[in-house]
Design an enzyme around this catalytic site. Structure first.
Site, mmCIF file in Angstrom:
data_model
loop_
_atom_site.group_PDB
_atom_site.id
_atom_site.type_symbol
_atom_site.label_atom_id
_atom_site.label_comp_id
_atom_site.label_asym_id
_atom_site.label_seq_id
_atom_site.Cartn_x
_atom_site.Cartn_y
_atom_site.Cartn_z
ATOM 1 N N CYS A 188 -8.179 -5.071 -33.000
ATOM 2 C CA CYS A 188 -8.332 -5.025 -31.544
ATOM 3 C C CYS A 188 -9.719 -4.521 -31.145
ATOM 4 O O CYS A 188 -9.991 -4.351 -29.962
ATOM 5 C CB CYS A 188 -7.246 -4.162 -30.908
ATOM 6 S SG CYS A 188 -7.304 -2.469 -31.464
ATOM 7 N N ASN A 225 -14.626 -0.916 -33.108
ATOM 8 C CA ASN A 225 -15.639 -0.209 -32.301
ATOM 9 C C ASN A 225 -15.859 1.194 -32.861
ATOM 10 O O ASN A 225 -16.985 1.607 -33.120
ATOM 11 C CB ASN A 225 -15.188 -0.081 -30.838
ATOM 12 C CG ASN A 225 -14.820 -1.411 -30.229
ATOM 13 O OD1 ASN A 225 -15.190 -2.452 -30.747
ATOM 14 N ND2 ASN A 225 -14.083 -1.387 -29.134
ATOM 15 N N ASP A 226 -14.753 1.919 -33.057
ATOM 16 C CA ASP A 226 -14.890 3.258 -33.604
ATOM 17 C C ASP A 226 -15.131 3.224 -35.108
ATOM 18 O O ASP A 226 -15.908 4.012 -35.634
ATOM 19 C CB ASP A 226 -13.640 4.096 -33.284
ATOM 20 C CG ASP A 226 -13.733 4.688 -31.881
ATOM 21 O OD1 ASP A 226 -14.816 5.174 -31.521
ATOM 22 O OD2 ASP A 226 -12.733 4.641 -31.149
ATOM 23 N N ARG A 266 -4.851 -0.185 -23.274
ATOM 24 C CA ARG A 266 -5.460 1.154 -23.245
ATOM 25 C C ARG A 266 -4.790 1.938 -22.114
ATOM 26 O O ARG A 266 -4.909 1.544 -20.951
ATOM 27 C CB ARG A 266 -6.966 1.050 -22.974
ATOM 28 C CG ARG A 266 -7.780 0.434 -24.108
ATOM 29 C CD ARG A 266 -9.276 0.458 -23.775
ATOM 30 N NE ARG A 266 -10.104 0.179 -24.932
ATOM 31 C CZ ARG A 266 -10.611 -1.010 -25.243
ATOM 32 N NH1 ARG A 266 -10.369 -2.059 -24.475
ATOM 33 N NH2 ARG A 266 -11.367 -1.151 -26.313
ATOM 34 N N GLU A 293 -9.354 3.212 -37.561
ATOM 35 C CA GLU A 293 -10.685 3.356 -36.956
ATOM 36 C C GLU A 293 -11.450 4.563 -37.494
ATOM 37 O O GLU A 293 -12.538 4.861 -37.021
ATOM 38 C CB GLU A 293 -10.596 3.379 -35.426
ATOM 39 C CG GLU A 293 -9.596 4.344 -34.842
ATOM 40 C CD GLU A 293 -9.472 4.231 -33.315
ATOM 41 O OE1 GLU A 293 -10.262 3.536 -32.673
ATOM 42 O OE2 GLU A 293 -8.553 4.874 -32.782
ATOM 43 N N HIS A 313 -17.819 1.406 -22.640
ATOM 44 C CA HIS A 313 -16.771 0.844 -21.793
ATOM 45 C C HIS A 313 -17.325 -0.067 -20.706
ATOM 46 O O HIS A 313 -16.640 -0.986 -20.260
ATOM 47 C CB HIS A 313 -15.845 1.950 -21.277
ATOM 48 C CG HIS A 313 -14.902 2.412 -22.360
ATOM 49 N ND1 HIS A 313 -15.107 3.563 -23.076
ATOM 50 C CD2 HIS A 313 -13.803 1.833 -22.901
ATOM 51 C CE1 HIS A 313 -14.148 3.680 -24.003
ATOM 52 N NE2 HIS A 313 -13.343 2.644 -23.902
ATOM 53 N N ARG A 345 -1.183 1.385 -26.743
ATOM 54 C CA ARG A 345 -1.806 2.465 -27.512
ATOM 55 C C ARG A 345 -1.535 3.787 -26.805
ATOM 56 O O ARG A 345 -1.737 3.897 -25.586
ATOM 57 C CB ARG A 345 -3.317 2.238 -27.608
ATOM 58 C CG ARG A 345 -4.005 3.394 -28.319
ATOM 59 C CD ARG A 345 -5.455 3.111 -28.558
ATOM 60 N NE ARG A 345 -6.232 3.199 -27.339
ATOM 61 C CZ ARG A 345 -7.526 2.918 -27.281
ATOM 62 N NH1 ARG A 345 -8.162 2.504 -28.355
ATOM 63 N NH2 ARG A 345 -8.182 3.036 -26.157
ATOM 64 N N ARG A 397 -21.674 5.050 -30.848
ATOM 65 C CA ARG A 397 -21.545 3.716 -30.248
ATOM 66 C C ARG A 397 -22.161 3.629 -28.856
ATOM 67 O O ARG A 397 -22.347 2.536 -28.325
ATOM 68 C CB ARG A 397 -20.073 3.280 -30.228
ATOM 69 C CG ARG A 397 -19.181 4.112 -29.345
ATOM 70 C CD ARG A 397 -17.708 3.827 -29.604
ATOM 71 N NE ARG A 397 -17.124 2.924 -28.617
ATOM 72 C CZ ARG A 397 -15.813 2.719 -28.489
ATOM 73 N NH1 ARG A 397 -14.959 3.333 -29.309
ATOM 74 N NH2 ARG A 397 -15.351 1.900 -27.579
HETATM 75 C C1 PEP Z 1 -11.848 0.521 -31.184
HETATM 76 O O1 PEP Z 1 -12.258 1.660 -31.434
HETATM 77 O O2 PEP Z 1 -12.192 -0.494 -31.833
HETATM 78 C C2 PEP Z 1 -10.929 0.301 -30.057
HETATM 79 C C3 PEP Z 1 -10.371 -0.871 -29.863
HETATM 80 O O3 PEP Z 1 -10.680 1.341 -29.226
HETATM 81 P P1 PEP Z 1 -11.651 1.887 -28.060
HETATM 82 O O4 PEP Z 1 -12.768 0.899 -27.898
HETATM 83 O O5 PEP Z 1 -10.815 2.031 -26.836
HETATM 84 O O6 PEP Z 1 -12.086 3.195 -28.627
HETATM 85 MG MG MG Z 2 -11.243 3.394 -30.650
#
Ligand code: PEP
Ligand code: MG
Length: 656
Positions: free
Chosen positions: A614, A566-567, A409, A543, A302, A445, A577
């Site tokens: 996203c 990302n996930d 978020r 994800e 983050h 979300r 990650r």
């Molecule tokens: C993701 O996982 O790609 C995502 C957009 O959510 P976050 O990064 O908040 O887990």
């Molecule tokens: Mg995610």
């Protein structure tokens, strides 16, 4: 004089309610005690009261002796029975709570020093050069000193003066009109502790026993902190950190030292830290920070997301090499390839200056793409939307040319409040967002919080692997008391604009069906209550590998997919990650991840639903053409990436 009652204070007597209760108790001369089963505590110390762990609906006795005992008991019982204190309070915002699960992101890093160059994870694009602002809150190292009997009185006086200095500093912070509400809540909570008898008296007793004041404060604070740590409430566990933070300030005042403080980052500085909480960074004066370098963190942590959202170049995951930068004066970093140069020489500096002016020129040139509506060669509009996490980011997203919000978020809204945010507060937040972007859609979300990031009001179990645990939709479906107010708020806010809702961490259609049943129940309730609401499109984030594999079935259940790369990358690659040691594996371009994206897109396109993305990959110009060829029609990204993405889509259409 004593009387018993049932506590009606929402969430029990912690933080703000405890402070109010203590303030009321202190307005009476009598000695007052609160008794809970076989334990009791002075009603005039909020720390002691919090340590008693008084919960809502528990039976409590108020006992007072003194001239005004009757009035005191009446008033305090009145407060416990009808506190008007259990609602959301902006002034009660607390810092993000500590993890109840296993620490994430620890690793040795992948940096390898070579001729003054360090290598880390390229986490936010762009280059920067500037003076180092080190954020290394050092542990206070101090040897116990035994005092001569004659020195004890002076040492007690020194302790009292140091406490007064800290209280004054906190008052000065509170007087600052520029202080954000969220920060004000944190200072208020710390000030309560600095004013509390428990810490002051315990430290004083130790000094009176012949031990120096710094050792006494360290000892008293760590004893109280471990009492908080032993309690069975994660919110109260985190109060131990507050006590240690106040203890640290008192020790620094005793030693005549100043603490490192992000508020003081001078314009153009490069923030260098071993680790920095996303919460700390979000509250820092970001416009002054030219670059971020961290020992911990990866490209989708983050901290990286915040840096990208604000266009701040960042290199993370340097591992232990970060310590080599602790004492250097200036540093240059390249967020495109993860390079960091300590004390850059004239050659490197001029190379960086050229790159910086090229980047500024590119930024100026990209402005013309701000308002274009990018289209595919066949004329289909590609929505380029923004990822944001708070209302404060609306202006920057609109300024960048966002065609709506592809990911809001909602976690920050929950973390900012000492209690779960009420349905009304949530309705107002989502409605403000919807109005700001109408007629463009805003995809909210639902709460994606888990064992690695707990919130007040939900007790999370200790988990070996929080990322594989009770997070996102899993927690929400188990806690309708948390989930339903959010769904009701979204239904109510949908009246004010184009709200869509998406569910995180989905792994099967049963989760979507269970959510839909809850939404229907909420709609029925709102109808009965005569409250206005509108239905919204429901989508899912893709994800997890399971969601990819059941995407054709999911596509029949929902209005859209949004791929969370990302996930998805961390779960497909089995690579945390946040862990820099496996950052190389955390690669969205790996054929396995690209195959998963393609499968998802195919399932969505065949079912005729919108497929968007996203995750951070959505903003990568090198990947955008592939995603569009796969059939994605919505890309949501950090506002800083929007104009370049629009340019690439436009150019792709021209050359098709
Ligand atoms: C993701 O996982 O790609 C995502 C957009 O959510 P976050 O990064 O908040 O887990
Ligand atoms: Mg995610």
């Amino acid at each position: 004089m004593e009387r018993s009652t049932i506590v009606r204070v929402h969430d029990g007597l912690h933080a703000r309610p405890a402070t109010r209760f203590v303030k009321l108790a202190k307005s009476f001369e009598s000695d007052i005690e609160l008794v809970k089963r076989d334990k009791s505590a002075s009603a005039k110390s909020s720390v002691k009261l919090m340590l008693l762990g008084i919960k809502e609906n528990e039976e409590i006795t108020v006992r007072a002796t003194g001239a005004d005992a009757i009035e005191a008991v009446e008033a305090l019982i009145g407060y416990l029975e009808n506190p008007h204190a259990g609602t959301d309070e902006e002034d009660g915002a607390q810092p993000e709570k500590k993890s109840g699960g296993k620490a994430q992101g620890k690793g040795i890093g992948n940096s390898e020093p070579a001729e003054g160059k360090l290598l880390g994870v390229a986490a936010s694009e762009g280059v920067a050069i500037g003076p180092v602002y080190g954020f290394f809150p050092a542990e206070i190292k101090h040897e116990n000193r035994t005092l001569a009997v004659n020195d004890i009185a002076d040492e007690v006086l020194r302790l009292k003066q140091a406490i007064a200095t800290v209280q004054k500093r906190m008052d000065a912070s509170l007087a600052e009109t520029s202080l954000a509400d969220s920060d004000r809540g944190i200072v208020v909570a710390l000030k309560d502790i600095a004013n509390d008898d428990e810490l002051i008296d315990s430290a004083t007793v130790i000094v009176e026993g012949g031990i120096d004041a710094v050792s006494a404060v360290i000892g008293a604070a760590s004893r109280i902190a471990s009492d908080f740590a032993a309690m069975d409430d994660p919110y109260l566990n985190a109060r131990g950190d507050d006590v240690n933070a106040v203890g640290r300030q008192i020790c620094l005042a005793l030693l005549g030292q100043e603490d490192v403080n992000l508020d003081a980052v001078a314009e153009g500085s490069i923030l260098v830290a071993d680790d920095i909480g996303a919460w700390d960074l979000a509250r820092a004066p970001l416009k002054n920070i030219a670059g971020v370098i961290c020992g911990h963190g990866g490209a989708t942590s983050h901290v990286a997301i915040i840096a990208r959202a604000h266009g701040i170049p960042a290199v993370l995951g340097l591992g232990r090499s970060i310590m080599d930068l602790k004492d250097v004066k200036a540093v240059a970093l390249d967020g495109d390839n993860g390079e960091v140069f300590a004390n850059p020489d004239a050659l490197i500096s001029s190379h960086f200056e050229v790159k910086i002016s090229e980047a500024e020129a590119e930024k100026r040139a990209l402005k013309i793409y701000r308002d274009i509506i990018p289209k595919r060669a066949d004329g289909t509009v590609i929505e380029v939307a923004a990822n944001i996490g708070s209302l404060e980011e609306i202006d920057a997203a609109k300024e960048a040319g966002a065609m709506g919000v592809g990911l809001f978020r909602t976690e920050l809204l929950f973390m900012r409040h000492i209690h779960l945010p009420s349905e009304d507060l949530q309705t107002e937040t989502y409605a403000t967002l919807a109005k700001a972007f109408a007629p463009y859609p805003v995809i909210v979300r639902t709460l994606d919080i888990g064992g690695d990031k707990p919130i007040s009001g939900v007790e999370f179990p200790d988990e070996e692997n929080p990322f594989l645990g009770w997070r996102g939709i899993r927690m929400c479906l188990d806690r309708p008391d948390v989930f339903k107010p959010q769904l009701r708020a979204l239904l109510r806010a949908a009246v004010h604009g184009n709200i869509k809702v998406m569910l995180p961490m989905i792994s099967g259609i049963d989760e979507v069906q269970a959510t839909r049943a809850l939404i229907d129940a909420c709609a029925d309730e709102l109808t009965e209550e005569g409250k206005a609401f509108a239905h919204f499109d429901l989508g899912v984030m893709i994800e997890t590998p399971a969601a990819v594999l059941v995407a054709p079935a999911l596509a029949k259940e929902v209005a859209f997919f949004s791929i969370g790369t990302n996930d998805l990358t961390q779960y497909i690659m089995a690579a945390d990650r946040l862990n820099p040691t496996v950052a190389k594996l955390n690669d969205v371009t790996h054929p396995a991840v690209m195959a998963a994206i393609e499968l998802t897109a195919k399932a969505g396109v065949e079912a005729g639903i919108m497929v968007g993305m996203c995750g951070e990959a959505a903003g990568r110009p090198d990947l955008i053409p592939t995603f569009i060829r796969m059939g994605l029609t919505e890309l949501s990204m950090s506002p800083a990436s929007i104009q370049r993405a629009k340019k690439f889509i436009q150019e792709m259409a021209k050359t098709a």
